[in-house]
Motif scaffolding. Sequence first.
Motif, PDB file in Angstrom:
ATOM      1  N   LEU A 439     -32.195 -34.268  -2.331  1.00 60.86           N
ATOM      2  CA  LEU A 439     -30.947 -33.989  -1.856  1.00 60.86           C
ATOM      3  C   LEU A 439     -30.383 -34.046  -3.113  1.00 60.86           C
ATOM      4  N   ASN A 440     -29.515 -35.074  -3.421  1.00 56.74           N
ATOM      5  CA  ASN A 440     -29.467 -35.585  -4.307  1.00 56.74           C
ATOM      6  C   ASN A 440     -29.101 -34.508  -5.640  1.00 56.74           C
ATOM      7  N   SER A 441     -30.213 -33.776  -6.409  1.00 59.68           N
ATOM      8  CA  SER A 441     -30.753 -33.014  -6.721  1.00 59.68           C
ATOM      9  C   SER A 441     -30.369 -31.815  -6.996  1.00 59.68           C
ATOM     10  N   PHE A 442     -30.277 -31.579  -5.820  1.00 58.82           N
ATOM     11  CA  PHE A 442     -30.182 -30.026  -5.054  1.00 58.82           C
ATOM     12  C   PHE A 442     -28.368 -30.027  -5.311  1.00 58.82           C
ATOM     13  N   ASN A 443     -27.609 -31.445  -4.587  1.00 58.09           N
ATOM     14  CA  ASN A 443     -26.318 -31.228  -4.929  1.00 58.09           C
ATOM     15  C   ASN A 443     -25.870 -31.212  -6.233  1.00 58.09           C
ATOM     16  N   GLU A 444     -26.035 -31.594  -7.243  1.00 62.71           N
ATOM     17  CA  GLU A 444     -25.797 -31.866  -8.188  1.00 62.71           C
ATOM     18  C   GLU A 444     -26.066 -30.079  -9.226  1.00 62.71           C
ATOM     19  N   ARG A 445     -27.386 -29.797  -8.552  1.00 65.59           N
ATOM     20  CA  ARG A 445     -27.086 -28.909  -9.453  1.00 65.59           C
ATOM     21  C   ARG A 445     -26.601 -27.166  -8.956  1.00 65.59           C
ATOM     22  N   TRP A 446     -26.084 -27.867  -7.385  1.00 65.85           N
ATOM     23  CA  TRP A 446     -25.433 -26.583  -6.971  1.00 65.85           C
ATOM     24  C   TRP A 446     -23.734 -26.827  -7.969  1.00 65.85           C
ATOM     25  N   ASN A 447     -23.155 -28.284  -7.511  1.00 61.23           N
ATOM     26  CA  ASN A 447     -21.876 -28.568  -7.978  1.00 61.23           C
ATOM     27  C   ASN A 447     -21.508 -28.160  -9.905  1.00 61.23           C
ATOM     28  N   ARG A 448     -22.944 -27.974 -10.443  1.00 61.54           N
ATOM     29  CA  ARG A 448     -22.321 -27.627 -11.902  1.00 61.54           C
ATOM     30  C   ARG A 448     -21.980 -26.002 -11.516  1.00 61.54           C
ATOM     31  N   VAL A 449     -22.235 -25.101 -10.711  1.00 58.43           N
ATOM     32  CA  VAL A 449     -21.531 -24.152 -11.004  1.00 58.43           C
ATOM     33  C   VAL A 449     -20.283 -23.470  -9.933  1.00 58.43           C
ATOM     34  N   LYS A 450     -19.896 -24.858  -8.103  1.00 57.45           N
ATOM     35  CA  LYS A 450     -19.872 -24.887  -7.422  1.00 57.45           C
ATOM     36  C   LYS A 450     -17.853 -24.033  -8.068  1.00 57.45           C
ATOM     37  N   ALA A 451     -17.102 -24.976  -8.455  1.00 55.45           N
ATOM     38  CA  ALA A 451     -15.426 -24.699  -8.767  1.00 55.45           C
ATOM     39  C   ALA A 451     -16.210 -23.486  -9.775  1.00 55.45           C
ATOM     40  N   ALA A 452     -16.522 -23.001 -10.457  1.00 54.84           N
ATOM     41  CA  ALA A 452     -16.113 -21.588 -10.785  1.00 54.84           C
ATOM     42  C   ALA A 452     -17.056 -20.601  -9.975  1.00 54.84           C
ATOM     43  N   ASN A 453     -18.184 -20.845  -9.516  1.00 54.05           N
ATOM     44  CA  ASN A 453     -18.784 -19.654  -8.816  1.00 54.05           C
ATOM     45  C   ASN A 453     -20.061 -20.187  -7.776  1.00 54.05           C
ATOM     46  N   ASP A 454     -19.045 -19.749  -6.460  1.00 53.52           N
ATOM     47  CA  ASP A 454     -19.827 -20.295  -5.555  1.00 53.52           C
ATOM     48  C   ASP A 454     -20.044 -18.874  -4.758  1.00 53.52           C
ATOM     49  N   GLN A 455     -21.190 -18.444  -5.391  1.00 57.65           N
ATOM     50  CA  GLN A 455     -21.842 -16.937  -4.927  1.00 57.65           C
ATOM     51  C   GLN A 455     -22.297 -17.169  -3.270  1.00 57.65           C
ATOM     52  N   PRO A 456     -22.764 -16.662  -2.719  1.00 52.97           N
ATOM     53  CA  PRO A 456     -23.972 -16.848  -1.556  1.00 52.97           C
ATOM     54  C   PRO A 456     -25.053 -17.181  -1.933  1.00 52.97           C
ATOM     55  N   ILE A 457     -26.104 -17.823  -1.404  1.00 48.58           N
ATOM     56  CA  ILE A 457     -27.527 -17.662  -1.509  1.00 48.58           C
ATOM     57  C   ILE A 457     -28.147 -16.189  -1.670  1.00 48.58           C
ATOM     58  N   GLY A 458     -28.063 -15.244  -1.018  1.00 49.67           N
ATOM     59  CA  GLY A 458     -28.357 -13.980  -0.529  1.00 49.67           C
ATOM     60  C   GLY A 458     -28.476 -12.632  -0.807  1.00 49.67           C
ATOM     61  N   LEU A 459     -27.926 -12.887  -2.323  1.00 47.40           N
ATOM     62  CA  LEU A 459     -27.670 -11.904  -3.352  1.00 47.40           C
ATOM     63  C   LEU A 459     -28.928 -11.463  -4.216  1.00 47.40           C
ATOM     64  N   PRO A 460     -29.122 -10.354  -4.915  1.00 44.44           N
ATOM     65  CA  PRO A 460     -30.165 -10.307  -5.525  1.00 44.44           C
ATOM     66  C   PRO A 460     -30.300 -10.973  -7.103  1.00 44.44           C
ATOM     67  N   VAL A 461     -31.556 -11.426  -7.759  1.00 42.07           N
ATOM     68  CA  VAL A 461     -31.381 -11.971  -8.861  1.00 42.07           C
ATOM     69  C   VAL A 461     -30.096 -11.457  -9.729  1.00 42.07           C
ATOM     70  N   ALA A 462     -30.576 -10.150 -10.534  1.00 40.57           N
ATOM     71  CA  ALA A 462     -29.752  -9.957 -11.176  1.00 40.57           C
ATOM     72  C   ALA A 462     -28.094  -9.885 -10.719  1.00 40.57           C
ATOM     73  N   SER A 463     -27.000 -10.023  -9.672  1.00 36.61           N
ATOM     74  CA  SER A 463     -25.870 -10.374  -9.448  1.00 36.61           C
ATOM     75  C   SER A 463     -25.976 -11.811 -10.135  1.00 36.61           C
ATOM     76  N   TYR A 464     -26.447 -12.858 -10.179  1.00 42.09           N
ATOM     77  CA  TYR A 464     -26.467 -14.242 -10.871  1.00 42.09           C
ATOM     78  C   TYR A 464     -26.492 -14.154 -12.350  1.00 42.09           C
ATOM     79  N   GLU A 465     -25.683 -14.602 -12.939  1.00 38.66           N
ATOM     80  CA  GLU A 465     -25.242 -14.593 -13.955  1.00 38.66           C
ATOM     81  C   GLU A 465     -25.553 -16.095 -15.101  1.00 38.66           C
ATOM     82  N   GLY A 466     -26.318 -15.806 -15.797  1.00 36.58           N
ATOM     83  CA  GLY A 466     -26.064 -17.734 -16.447  1.00 36.58           C
ATOM     84  C   GLY A 466     -27.246 -18.580 -15.706  1.00 36.58           C
ATOM     85  N   ARG A 467     -26.426 -19.749 -15.751  1.00 37.28           N
ATOM     86  CA  ARG A 467     -27.474 -21.006 -14.834  1.00 37.28           C
ATOM     87  C   ARG A 467     -27.536 -20.343 -13.154  1.00 37.28           C
TER      88      ARG A 467
END
Length: 537
Positions: A439-467
């Motif tokens: 769970l710590n690894s999942f949180n750390e992973r999300w936190n790497r983009v959370k501040a700048a890009n807190d998108q929902p999880i339900g988007l198409p693949v193409a809606s996400y950029e970079g990591r």
Amino acid sequence: MGRTRIFRLSCLLLTAALLLSACAGLRRTPTPTPAATPVEPTRVAATPTDAASPAPTVMPSPTPLPPASAPLAPASWTDLTRFAQALRPTTQADLAAAQPPLHYQMDIRLDLEQRQISGRAWIRFTNNSPAPLTEIPLRLYPNLGRADTVLRIVALTIAGAPASPRLLAENSAAVVSLPQPLAPQATTELFLEFEATLPNEGGGNYSTFGYAAGVLALAQFYPTVPRIGSAGWELQTPPLFGDMTTADPGLYDVWVTAPAALTVVATGITVETKANPDDTKTWYLVGGPQREFNLVASNTFTLASRLVGDVTINAYFPSEHAKGGAAALDWASQAFGIYQQAFGAYPYTELDVVATPTDAGGVEYPGLVVIADRLYDQADEIGSFFQIAVVHEVAHQWWYNLLGNDQVREPWLDEAITQYATVLFFEDRYGAEGRAGVLNSFNERWNRVKAANDQPIGLPVASYEGRAYGAIVYGKGPLFLLALREQMGDAVFVQFLKDFSAAYRWRTATADDFLATAETSCACQLDGLLAEWVFPP
């Protein structure tokens, strides 16, 4: 375990998460047809490559392909008893329940000296949509992201009439008009000749199509009939990260002729082999229902196997990776037992785990998963990227194959649930400490983009950029499942996943289906939670 072990596990899991993001996810972490009249194919000149490659296994030019009539007798289209061989006795009812709209018979010849595949395919297609169809497309996925066309249709007939397809979606779709509309539940047959050139390296999605490092990887090597979605045929051009395919279940009879020295691993089972006078061998493979066919082959593979109940778990790996191969077999066998109890009955008699040079951590196929061979030196590391890749890909046998989803438009439905399944594995094997580490690894992973890009999880693949794709779908995604589990309660949530898997077994589910099944299970309203985590504002 003690605090030192907890810290080590957490660090290893965090390292695994960082590697996983770099790989953009674990993935992604069959009446005879009349003789065909040749059709002039659309060709693009191949671009030479100077990339180094290992010395190929040499074989003579393949023997001529058989006449254009299907390899099996006409009755073979309706007599499905042979497919029961690939299914467990308790899951053979899946043949009737799945109602596969596709049946492929393919005869494939591999010339590794020339790096060429030549093949013929006979495809019986049933229109399971509610409306008549005026055309049928064939996806040519290996052509995506390439300047050259590596998969080509050489000749094509449909319902016995010659046809000339038009190419769309960056040459990854060949669409052919039907001689007359195909009514709902009506069936038609296609015959095609095709050829493909094997890249030295870097071919296909995550290097899953090509011949490199002595390993032949043939993901999506043949023209495939895509799924019909709510808006029609799935003909979008998918991004080159994430999964590319969304497919209905199919049945497969496949004859593969290749150098006799190869070990051939494929979806389904090997029914028989035949030695040929030219130092080649022909494998007859049968499988289904399954959402695609894949084949991996090498003359360097070592095999280790284990029986788990009535299912054989096979690990294939180069001999220098014996320790990693043994670890992959252990982890896959353990995960298999955990997931079968949590999600329902696995359908097949075999599950293969194969080391390949894929750029991803791992990639899932029906009854077969590939794991990046570069990870096999992590056999001693609890919580390593290697361990996470193996148990994640095993979970995809339930979430992608048994229960299908649109992997391009709603990738979270299989990826987030398989990440949650990873939590189940670590809970079961390493207790609360293992759960905390992952769970710590999942949180750390999300936190790497959370501040700048807190998108929902339900988007198409193409809606996400970079990591963001890996961070949100693979990091935030399983945390949503855990929040849902907390709100529903453990017992209700566990039963919900079993009910969801059973209700959509061999079907294609959507996020709305997920929500409806969850609310039925808990007799509660979950719109607020899904709005917070899944759906865009």
